[in-house]
Scaffold this motif. Structure first.
Motif, PDB file in Angstrom:
ATOM      1  N   ARG A 245      36.874  45.720  48.573  1.00 26.58           N
ATOM      2  CA  ARG A 245      35.798  46.710  48.736  1.00 26.58           C
ATOM      3  C   ARG A 245      36.360  48.013  49.309  1.00 26.58           C
ATOM      4  O   ARG A 245      36.034  49.084  48.866  1.00 26.58           O
ATOM      5  N   ALA A 246      37.260  47.844  50.273  1.00 26.96           N
ATOM      6  CA  ALA A 246      37.825  49.023  50.929  1.00 26.96           C
ATOM      7  C   ALA A 246      38.563  49.888  49.920  1.00 26.96           C
ATOM      8  O   ALA A 246      38.500  51.107  49.946  1.00 26.96           O
ATOM      9  N   ALA A 247      39.273  49.223  49.004  1.00 29.61           N
ATOM     10  CA  ALA A 247      40.036  49.990  48.022  1.00 29.61           C
ATOM     11  C   ALA A 247      39.125  50.701  47.032  1.00 29.61           C
ATOM     12  O   ALA A 247      39.468  51.749  46.502  1.00 29.61           O
ATOM     13  N   TRP A 248      37.989  50.125  46.782  1.00 28.80           N
ATOM     14  CA  TRP A 248      37.072  50.698  45.802  1.00 28.80           C
ATOM     15  C   TRP A 248      36.324  51.915  46.345  1.00 28.80           C
ATOM     16  O   TRP A 248      35.971  52.810  45.578  1.00 28.80           O
ATOM     17  N   LEU A 249      36.061  51.902  47.658  1.00 29.10           N
ATOM     18  CA  LEU A 249      35.186  52.937  48.219  1.00 29.10           C
ATOM     19  C   LEU A 249      35.660  54.361  47.930  1.00 29.10           C
ATOM     20  O   LEU A 249      34.893  55.182  47.412  1.00 29.10           O
ATOM     21  N   PRO A 250      36.945  54.668  48.215  1.00 31.24           N
ATOM     22  CA  PRO A 250      37.383  56.042  47.929  1.00 31.24           C
ATOM     23  C   PRO A 250      37.276  56.375  46.451  1.00 31.24           C
ATOM     24  O   PRO A 250      36.934  57.492  46.075  1.00 31.24           O
ATOM     25  N   LEU A 251      37.535  55.378  45.619  1.00 29.30           N
ATOM     26  CA  LEU A 251      37.475  55.596  44.173  1.00 29.30           C
ATOM     27  C   LEU A 251      36.045  55.918  43.730  1.00 29.30           C
ATOM     28  O   LEU A 251      35.797  56.841  42.949  1.00 29.30           O
ATOM     29  N   LEU A 252      35.101  55.163  44.273  1.00 26.83           N
ATOM     30  CA  LEU A 252      33.694  55.395  43.941  1.00 26.83           C
ATOM     31  C   LEU A 252      33.258  56.781  44.374  1.00 26.83           C
ATOM     32  O   LEU A 252      32.549  57.494  43.664  1.00 26.83           O
ATOM     33  N   LEU A 253      33.722  57.153  45.560  1.00 32.61           N
ATOM     34  CA  LEU A 253      33.373  58.474  46.094  1.00 32.61           C
ATOM     35  C   LEU A 253      33.909  59.556  45.178  1.00 32.61           C
ATOM     36  O   LEU A 253      33.228  60.515  44.820  1.00 32.61           O
ATOM     37  N   LEU A 254      35.153  59.344  44.752  1.00 34.53           N
ATOM     38  CA  LEU A 254      35.807  60.299  43.864  1.00 34.53           C
ATOM     39  C   LEU A 254      35.056  60.411  42.543  1.00 34.53           C
ATOM     40  O   LEU A 254      34.806  61.498  42.022  1.00 34.53           O
ATOM     41  N   LEU A 255      34.656  59.250  42.021  1.00 31.99           N
ATOM     42  CA  LEU A 255      33.932  59.227  40.746  1.00 31.99           C
ATOM     43  C   LEU A 255      32.596  59.960  40.873  1.00 31.99           C
ATOM     44  O   LEU A 255      32.185  60.713  39.991  1.00 31.99           O
TER      45      LEU A 255
ATOM     46  N   ASN B  77      49.092  48.761  34.034  1.00 34.71           N
ATOM     47  CA  ASN B  77      47.890  48.209  33.401  1.00 34.71           C
ATOM     48  C   ASN B  77      47.705  46.733  33.720  1.00 34.71           C
ATOM     49  O   ASN B  77      46.572  46.256  33.846  1.00 34.71           O
ATOM     50  N   THR B  78      48.822  46.000  33.846  1.00 37.17           N
ATOM     51  CA  THR B  78      48.714  44.563  34.168  1.00 37.17           C
ATOM     52  C   THR B  78      48.097  44.383  35.546  1.00 37.17           C
ATOM     53  O   THR B  78      47.163  43.593  35.737  1.00 37.17           O
ATOM     54  N   VAL B  79      48.611  45.149  36.514  1.00 42.43           N
ATOM     55  CA  VAL B  79      48.076  45.048  37.874  1.00 42.43           C
ATOM     56  C   VAL B  79      46.615  45.504  37.896  1.00 42.43           C
ATOM     57  O   VAL B  79      45.746  44.866  38.510  1.00 42.43           O
ATOM     58  N   ALA B  80      46.329  46.600  37.186  1.00 40.00           N
ATOM     59  CA  ALA B  80      44.954  47.113  37.168  1.00 40.00           C
ATOM     60  C   ALA B  80      44.002  46.094  36.538  1.00 40.00           C
ATOM     61  O   ALA B  80      42.879  45.887  37.019  1.00 40.00           O
ATOM     62  N   ALA B  81      44.472  45.432  35.492  1.00 38.11           N
ATOM     63  CA  ALA B  81      43.620  44.434  34.825  1.00 38.11           C
ATOM     64  C   ALA B  81      43.298  43.287  35.760  1.00 38.11           C
ATOM     65  O   ALA B  81      42.158  42.820  35.832  1.00 38.11           O
ATOM     66  N   LEU B  82      44.308  42.838  36.500  1.00 34.92           N
ATOM     67  CA  LEU B  82      44.104  41.699  37.391  1.00 34.92           C
ATOM     68  C   LEU B  82      43.296  42.075  38.631  1.00 34.92           C
ATOM     69  O   LEU B  82      42.533  41.268  39.146  1.00 34.92           O
ATOM     70  N   THR B  83      43.468  43.302  39.121  1.00 33.18           N
ATOM     71  CA  THR B  83      42.819  43.650  40.390  1.00 33.18           C
ATOM     72  C   THR B  83      41.474  44.346  40.211  1.00 33.18           C
ATOM     73  O   THR B  83      40.556  44.110  40.987  1.00 33.18           O
ATOM     74  N   SER B  84      41.344  45.204  39.197  1.00 35.05           N
ATOM     75  CA  SER B  84      40.095  45.964  39.085  1.00 35.05           C
ATOM     76  C   SER B  84      39.339  45.710  37.797  1.00 35.05           C
ATOM     77  O   SER B  84      38.242  46.227  37.607  1.00 35.05           O
ATOM     78  N   GLY B  85      39.913  44.934  36.888  1.00 34.35           N
ATOM     79  CA  GLY B  85      39.216  44.645  35.633  1.00 34.35           C
ATOM     80  C   GLY B  85      39.126  45.836  34.696  1.00 34.35           C
ATOM     81  O   GLY B  85      38.246  45.892  33.846  1.00 34.35           O
ATOM     82  N   THR B  86      40.031  46.796  34.871  1.00 33.33           N
ATOM     83  CA  THR B  86      40.062  47.925  33.941  1.00 33.33           C
ATOM     84  C   THR B  86      41.505  48.209  33.534  1.00 33.33           C
ATOM     85  O   THR B  86      42.429  47.879  34.268  1.00 33.33           O
ATOM     86  N   VAL B  87      41.667  48.815  32.370  1.00 33.04           N
ATOM     87  CA  VAL B  87      42.981  49.304  31.962  1.00 33.04           C
ATOM     88  C   VAL B  87      42.803  50.684  31.342  1.00 33.04           C
ATOM     89  O   VAL B  87      41.688  51.077  31.000  1.00 33.04           O
TER      90      VAL B  87
ATOM     91  N   VAL C 298      43.171  61.364  24.130  1.00 32.74           N
ATOM     92  CA  VAL C 298      42.202  61.172  25.212  1.00 32.74           C
ATOM     93  C   VAL C 298      42.527  59.858  25.915  1.00 32.74           C
ATOM     94  O   VAL C 298      42.675  58.822  25.270  1.00 32.74           O
ATOM     95  N   THR C 299      42.643  59.932  27.223  1.00 31.54           N
ATOM     96  CA  THR C 299      42.886  58.722  28.008  1.00 31.54           C
ATOM     97  C   THR C 299      41.577  58.292  28.653  1.00 31.54           C
ATOM     98  O   THR C 299      40.859  59.128  29.211  1.00 31.54           O
ATOM     99  N   SER C 300      41.269  57.023  28.543  1.00 36.49           N
ATOM    100  CA  SER C 300      40.012  56.547  29.130  1.00 36.49           C
ATOM    101  C   SER C 300      40.236  55.184  29.757  1.00 36.49           C
ATOM    102  O   SER C 300      41.166  54.467  29.396  1.00 36.49           O
ATOM    103  N   GLU C 301      39.376  54.861  30.705  1.00 42.05           N
ATOM    104  CA  GLU C 301      39.458  53.549  31.340  1.00 42.05           C
ATOM    105  C   GLU C 301      38.520  52.603  30.601  1.00 42.05           C
ATOM    106  O   GLU C 301      37.369  52.949  30.341  1.00 42.05           O
ATOM    107  N   VAL C 302      39.024  51.438  30.245  1.00 51.93           N
ATOM    108  CA  VAL C 302      38.159  50.461  29.581  1.00 51.93           C
ATOM    109  C   VAL C 302      38.187  49.161  30.370  1.00 51.93           C
ATOM    110  O   VAL C 302      39.165  48.831  31.028  1.00 51.93           O
ATOM    111  N   GLY C 303      37.091  48.440  30.286  1.00 49.81           N
ATOM    112  CA  GLY C 303      36.962  47.196  31.034  1.00 49.81           C
ATOM    113  C   GLY C 303      37.658  46.040  30.338  1.00 49.81           C
ATOM    114  O   GLY C 303      37.735  45.990  29.108  1.00 49.81           O
ATOM    115  N   VAL C 304      38.172  45.135  31.117  1.00 48.07           N
ATOM    116  CA  VAL C 304      38.742  43.913  30.561  1.00 48.07           C
ATOM    117  C   VAL C 304      38.290  42.736  31.414  1.00 48.07           C
ATOM    118  O   VAL C 304      38.023  42.884  32.600  1.00 48.07           O
ATOM    119  N   ARG C 305      38.185  41.583  30.779  1.00 44.23           N
ATOM    120  CA  ARG C 305      37.917  40.342  31.524  1.00 44.23           C
ATOM    121  C   ARG C 305      39.139  39.464  31.392  1.00 44.23           C
ATOM    122  O   ARG C 305      39.614  39.215  30.281  1.00 44.23           O
TER     123      ARG C 305
END
Lengths: 485, 515
Positions: free
Chosen positions: A3-13, A329-339, A367-374
């Motif tokens: 949650r702590a890691a997400w908060l700054p990101l959410l604020l930024l978004l 992208n591997t780390v992002a997929a495992l930790t945040s569910g996005t690539v 164009v670079t975009s973030e997409v969700g992964v499960r």
């Protein structure tokens, strides 16, 4: 910890997101059954495309009308005969719209009251039936012909004209069954894609049109009873092959694609004009395509590619989306569910003075975009990455004639990057709010001009989650999104 | 932590394993036979009835070369040729083109007039039989049965296992989907009059794509020969939705063809659970075998359950339904006699006689591990595969619930990454004659070795059996092995021989043990 890691990101978004336009309009359509496919076609001949969805043996049709969005409920519901396997939109009958079906009982017309009657093209029996669903197929060709499969190829049937017989190699493979009782042996039998185009040779010898197809190790063209062959046996056996007219001469060119998890390679071959024989008649000797016009190697796991005319110059451009399989992208997929995905556009330069290659090696837009992964863990200690990607490259939402890029950039957000005159897309995109993804497996997107105003709506299909091993699923949902105009 | 415990037990077990008996020397002859082209598949069968199995090999042109697939028959002799085992001069080869160009599958069976072994090709042009000389034999009316099993230009022929002697006349029947219509299953007997068409048909799915205009994907159901009632006559059993369908094809059927299934047994465990959460897996897999040798077929279900979004959550549960598996009304499934849970997913659950008592014991193989193991695999480390065996208890008429052995071996990363997961070890053959099945392993595909099964002496912790001693130390294969192997008596001495292969060569290991 997360949650702590997400908060700054959410604020930024929150700070970075442009405001959602208040005039975007979302309409939910009502449908039952499992939607297996979609088609946009003018069913009733009013000049506005209608929306057809295949659900099992039914085809649901929402009627497009000039200046207004469709009602939530489908206007027509066609129930196809139990032996029908494929279906196309037939010219309207009297009264009302009709579909044409092909199956074990032959070629049939089905009206909106779901009454079937034999077609006028004689008895053409597919020989087998898909008992679960019907599949949309383009049987009717531009110019009025009806292309029907036969055991040895195709026939082009045209009213008042001689039927063109087009023999091609029918591909077939047998895959062996596994060891369990529920395992099946899979037999895949396929007719190649057929393109109607110009004659292979210059001049006016022979009737038109010419049927083109990849048949075994050849590219074949049939003009009346005259057949021209191009030897393409040099192509590797693996990969996909596709016929498309890329240089605007109405002869389909050849695209060969091979891919791995880490890159995709696209090789483009021009189909040259066939050289006539010594007697000046159409050639009988096998022709050979020239060397590859362009070779594109794109790094990353290939997701989707398409050929569309981005800048309205009459030539098909190339758009491809990939995901880099790297540490980030591997780390992002495992930790945040996005690539991070990259969508690249390559503009077609065929016919441009001084340009010998159709496509430049570097993209004209990116164009670079973030997409969700499960991330799912498979039965043998492997990971299975399920992508939740919504990308549409063939929509024009502002009606300027240039194709825009639409990507779902969040669970409840679409972003549209407007097309530019130079080709490619604007640097900044505009966000549109959509109903949240929630527990749905994915959202499929399609551009569709529902009100005939020249500006596309976005049709969204929320794919239900199909439960492993049980065959049950939740209900799918359909939305028609009209971006502010 | 979870993995340390079994490892400790395994180490402890090794320490207390009985010192190997003064083992008689296990000597082997090792041979290498190179074929032209690329080897695609191999089978063993005694084609000429001399008690020695021949090798039937399918080859295809090397990458970049053109030409047809070939069938190669390698004839076994009483005295193997020095260095190569098979004599190239005796090899017979048949190009699978011309009349066989469209045949989609081949099978091996007793199809000759007197039950002689033949290789049979199935396809849209009918059936063609081939003898040991690799020459097509004259066709009869019976060979006109056309099959949906077809192959296009440059495609590979499949190996078909729909073959068995159903009526006990010493000749095999073959069944296949018909070329016409929806692909109804046809059982072709040894005479024309015994051919039967069943109500069972392929499931056809139509589709279209950018490359293919019109596609028929025909899923041909699997039919397994069984004897559910123990009358000595074999039926054909298939699964349709949630029901076992049984065709007593050898009995007189009064109704006109196509023939319906005479017995229908609902399998309640296949019924979907509407309350199952979406991320939950529940996949039953079914095998039919007579594991206790009582003449009736048993039903063996390995059910995979767990959450796919949680690493380490998946489990395999074996349910043994002892034959006869239906009650007297022939409509209700009996209750399972045992339930055995093992970690992760058993990739190839097999039922083999581990201890020479005639009953088929259960062996499951699975890849387990933590996130660290997963990441290590992504960095290129071979995974570990765990084999667990459970003995059949003849008194209880079902399986013991505590493991008979647990052994970890290396598995080829290439197999895991390509999602193929072919078998890389076999524990079904007693190579040294001590009554216990030994472990033949090609593990990471760099060589072949055999581990001797060694029983533990006395009481104590751990499994009763271990695989500690190298019966045949690893024989490295420079060009690397393909995950494929077979065990057959090639020399006719009653002792099983081993064949493994690379893409271009066969490696034959012949144990030298007097009986």
């Amino acid at each position: 910890m997360r949650r702590a890691a997400w908060l700054p990101l959410l604020l930024l978004l929150a700070l970075a997101s442009p405001p959602v336009h208040a005039d975007d309009h979302v309409l939910e359509l009502e449908a039952d059954g499992q939607i297996s496919q979609l088609r946009r076609a003018d069913v009733n001949g009013d000049g506005v495309e209608d929306l057809l969805l295949g659900a099992g043996r039914e085809v649901l049709v929402w009627s497009g009308a000039k200046g207004e969005l469709p009602e939530p409920k489908p206007r027509w519901r066609f129930v196809l005969p139990p032996t029908a396997s494929f279906v196309d939109v037939a010219p309207p009958g009297n009264p009302g719209p009709r579909l044409a079906s092909l199956g074990r009982e032959g070629f049939l017309f089905v009206n909106a009251q779901s009454k079937a009657q034999p077609g006028t093209v004689g008895r053409r029996d597919l020989g087998w039936s898909d008992r679960e669903r019907v599949t949309f197929l383009e049987l009717y060709q531009e110019g009025g012909g009806l292309l029907l499969p036969t055991p040895t190829g195709f026939e082009l049937v045209r009213e008042g004209r001689e039927t063109v017989r087009f023999p091609v190699d029918i591909d077939a493979t047998v895959s062996e069954a596994g060891p369990f009782l529920e395992d099946t042996t899979d037999v895949l039998i396929s007719h190649p894609q057929v393109v109607l185009g110009a004659r292979p040779w210059a001049g006016t010898i022979g009737p038109s049109p010419t049927l083109w197809a990849l048949s075994g190790t050849s590219l074949v063209a049939q003009t009346g009873d005259m057949r021209t062959t191009y030897d393409v046996s040099f192509l590797p056996g693996d990969g996909d092959r596709r016929l498309l007219d890329l240089d605007g001469d109405a002869r389909p060119d050849l695209v060969h694609r091979t891919s791995t998890n880490f890159e995709a390679s696209y090789v483009f071959f021009q189909t040259p004009e066939a050289k006539p024989g010594a007697d000046g008649k159409p050639p009988t000797k096998a022709q050979r395509p020239g060397p590859a016009n362009t070779v594109l190697r794109l790094s990353g796991h290939p997701i989707e590619h398409d050929f569309v005319d981005l800048n309205a110059d009459g030539r098909l451009d190339f758009v491809a989306t990939t995901i880099e399989i790297d540490g980030k992208n591997t780390v992002a997929a495992l930790t945040s569910g996005t690539v991070r995905a990259q969508t690249r556009a390559f503009l077609n330069r065929a016919g441009t003075p001084g340009a010998t290659r159709w496509f430049a090696s570097e993209p004209d837009a990116n164009v670079t975009s973030e997409v969700g992964v499960r991330i799912l863990f498979t039965y043998a200690g492997q990971i299975d990455v399920q992508r939740q990607l919504t990308i549409v490259v063939d929509g024009d939402y502002d009606g300027d004639g240039l194709l825009d890029l639409l990507i779902r950039t969040g669970p409840k957000t679409l972003t549209i990057w407007p097309g530019t005159k130079q080709g490619g897309w604007a640097a900044e995109g505009r966000e549109i709010a959509i109903p949240p993804l929630g527990a749905y497996a994915n959202i499929e997107g399609y551009a569709y001009d529902a009100d005939g105003d020249g500006k596309d709506e976005v049709f969204l299909l929320y794919r239900a989650v199909h439960r492993d091993g049980t065959g049950t699923e939740t209900r799918e949902r359909l939305f028609l999104v009209s971006p502010a105009k | 932590m979870a993995r340390r415990t079994p490892l400790l037990i395994a180490v402890a077990a090794l320490l207390v394993l009985a010192p190997p008996a003064p083992a008689e020397a296990f000597e082997t002859g090792k041979y290498r036979y190179v074929l032209e082209g690329r080897i695609r598949a191999m089978r063993a069968a005694d084609l000429d009835g001399d008690g020695r199995a021949e090798l039937v090999v399918l080859t295809e042109p090397e990458a970049g070369e053109t030409g047809p697939e070939r069938l190669v028959i390698l004839r076994s002799k009483a005295t193997p040729k020095r260095g190569t085992f098979f004599d190239a001069a005796d090899a017979r080869s048949l190009a699978l083109d011309g009349p066989l160009a469209n045949a989609g599958a081949m099978c091996i069976g007793r199809f000759g007039p007197k039950g002689e072994m033949r290789i049979r090709f199935l396809g849209p042009d009918g059936m063609t039989d081939v003898g040991i000389d690799a020459k097509p034999l004259p066709r009869t009316k019976r060979h006109e049965t056309k099959s949906l099993l077809r192959r296009g230009i440059g495609r590979r022929i499949a190996i078909w296992d729909g073959v068995a002697d159903l009526d006990g006349d010493g000749k095999d029947e073959v069944w296949m989907p018909a070329a016409e219509g929806n692909g109804q299953i046809v059982v072709v007997g040894s005479t024309r009059t015994t051919s039967k068409t069943l109500t069972l048909e392929t499931k056809n799915i139509g589709s279209t794509s950018d490359e293919q205009l019109l596609v028929r994907n025909a899923y041909v159901p699997r039919l397994v020969p069984t004897d559910l009632d123990g009358d000595g006559m074999r039926e054909l059993t298939a699964l349709e939705d949630e029901t076992l369908l049984v065709w007593q094809v050898t009995k007189v059927m009064s109704a006109p063809p196509p023939y319906s299934a005479g017995i229908r047994i609902p399998l309640p465990f296949l019924a979907p659970d509407p309350d199952l959460p979406a991320e939950q897996t529940r996949t039953p897999r079914i095998q039919l075998e007579d594991v206790d040798g009582d003449g009736t077929t048993d039903l063996l279900v390995t059910l995979i359950t767990g959450r796919r979004d949680k690493l380490g959550s998946l489990r395999t549960t074996l349910f043994h339904y002892a034959g006869p598996i239906m009650d007297d009304s022939l409509t209700k499934l009996v209750k399972p006699s045992v339930r055995i849970d093992t970690e992760s997913v058993a990739l190839h659950p097999t039922f083999v006689d581990l201890d020479g008592d005639g009953d088929k014991d259960y062996v499951g193989d699975s890849i387990r591990g933590t996130l660290a193991d997963l990441l290590a695999q992504m960095m290129g480390r071979d995974p570990v595969i765990t084999y667990v065996g459970f003995r059949f208890d003849a008194k209880q008429k079902t399986y013991e619930t505590t493991p008979y052995f647990t052994v970890e071996r290396r598995y080829a990363l290439s197999q895991a990454m390509s999602n193929v997961f072919a078998r890389s070890a076999w524990i079904d053959t007693d190579f040294d004659g001590d009554g216990l099945a030994d472990l033949l392993d090609i593990g990471d595909l760099t060589g072949v070795e055999i581990l001797r099964a060694v029983p533990k002496q006395g009481a104590g912790p751990g499994d009763p059996l271990g695989f500690a001693e190298k019966l045949m130390p690893k024989v490295p294969v420079k060009d690397g092995l393909v995950a494929d192997g077979l065990v057959a008596d090639l020399t006719g001495d009653g002792v099983m021989d081993i064949v493994v292969r690379s893409n271009t060569a066969l490696y034959i290991v012949v144990p030298k043990r007097s009986r």
